[in-house]
Write an enzyme that holds these catalytic residues in place. Sequence first.
Site, mmCIF file in Angstrom:
data_model
loop_
_atom_site.group_PDB
_atom_site.id
_atom_site.type_symbol
_atom_site.label_atom_id
_atom_site.label_comp_id
_atom_site.label_asym_id
_atom_site.label_seq_id
_atom_site.Cartn_x
_atom_site.Cartn_y
_atom_site.Cartn_z
ATOM 1 N N SER A 1 0.297 1.285 -1.927
ATOM 2 C CA SER A 1 1.127 1.740 -0.806
ATOM 3 C C SER A 1 2.221 0.807 -0.327
ATOM 4 C CB SER A 1 0.235 2.088 0.383
ATOM 5 O OG SER A 1 -0.303 3.349 0.186
ATOM 6 N N LYS B 1 3.833 -1.157 9.993
ATOM 7 C CA LYS B 1 3.328 0.174 9.645
ATOM 8 C C LYS B 1 2.424 0.657 10.775
ATOM 9 C CE LYS B 1 0.793 2.283 5.707
ATOM 10 N NZ LYS B 1 0.278 2.004 4.347
ATOM 11 N N SER C 1 1.818 4.883 0.714
ATOM 12 C CA SER C 1 1.851 5.437 2.050
ATOM 13 C C SER C 1 2.754 4.691 3.029
ATOM 14 C CB SER C 1 0.428 5.483 2.610
ATOM 15 O OG SER C 1 -0.087 4.175 2.732
#
Length: 486
Positions: free
Chosen positions: A174, A75, A150
């Site tokens: 997330s 990420k 997210s």
Amino acid sequence: MKEIIAPLSNLLVDGEISSTELTQKYISAIEADNKKYNAYVSTTFDKALDSAKNADKIIAEGKATVLTGIPMTLKDNICSDGDLTTCCSKILEGFRPYYDATVWSKLKAQGAVMLGKTNMDEFAMGSTSETSCYGAPLNPRNTANVTGGSSGGVAAAVCAGLAPYGLGSDTGGSVRQPASFCGIVGLKPTYGAVSRYGLIAYGSSLDQIGVLSNSVMDSALVFDTICGVDEKDQTSVNFNFGSIADSLGKTDVKGMKIGVAQEYFDGINDEIKTAIFDAIKFYEKNGAQIVDIKLPVLKQALPVYYIIACAEASSNLGRYDGIRYGYRPESFNNVEEMILKTRTEGFGDEIKRRIMLGTYVLSSGYYDAYYKKACLLRENITADFDEIFSECDIIIAPTAPNTAFPLNFKGASPVDMYLSDIATVPINITGVPAISVPVKNDSNGLPIGMQIIGKKFSEKTIMNAAYFFEKNYKNGVEDFEGGVAL
Ligand code: GLN
């Protein structure tokens, strides 16, 4: 769901394919498909090919472990030395850290190959990944829908076959919620089980790095490698998990006590409710004991989360001032104006909203009424969870109150967006582990995710329960066809 890592590792070790060839396949798939999904926001292909060459050497020397030579993604908020790491925020435009996050050094030491950084909500604040400064990633199951967030880019990449696995961060859901929206597996470990060093901070008492993968076994193989105490993260804990991957499949669920709390199903869409209750019945049929539990504290979890997360964010994001990192405006008359303009132009609306909320709840006069109260309630919620785990081994609940919604659907109302985190945030508040696994598709063909929650450091228990389900439940979500065909 499809196990990818061990079969790929076997191919590598048997010389059926080299890591260089495998990496090249993923690079070609990303070049072909990334425009469809907007999963990667930066790529590190040259470095990946160097790592692959190095992995091929390790394999030739007979020193390979299961992750050696296998590509993956991080990420965009997990640091890797010299590579763009921007939290998908304009304020970190061009930022390249000069050190590796501990999780990445651990994977690198095993010969992992990083393909690039994946899309996310700006600073991990959001539930759809739409606040990314690069635009939202799209859900491979249906590109008119969000990936969740997210860690939406990791979920899209792993689902679409553009990475075998990836690491994301989970502050309030997330990892689990995008895994649920994209029909893959998402593991949020116990707070402290995995080092957060090198993860760009959002809410430090809630943040945890987790794994997104195509199967529970893949998740276990990665978790086994990244867990452990780290002197660079004082909140990390020395706990001996043994090998969770080795433990999978050796037990069934007979006698396992599964807690089911009605409160967890309030406000959840009917199709999801039915799907999760069918899954619970499946466990019961296989010998698990269902225990009715009460969790009235659940309704406090969301406000508590948004107070604590925003308070911590307002402090953590104070470091972005145009002096040390990333974006700086072109013209300004003095330092104060420079900082003001950096933040005004560099942060998106959601970030500003949360910094303001966080500053407000920490300000004198409101501190006791909001922040302190939230911290006290957090202790109550944690105590209730502790007590519940003396009655049951795991709790089963939905991962989210809905499946992937259409793009821009929740954009108009931040509060509506916050409400969609209702099922995931209690886990971060209490620091316990949870894993989301796909159960079935809803009537629109979108995956429904189920959360299996355990007490602190019970990763082995929750992953075994998830593995049993994945292997034996017949109503699962189809593997996505696309990306690198294996
Ligand atoms: N959706 C939640 C939030 O916006 C959780 C995000 C996360 O886990 N990083 O805070």
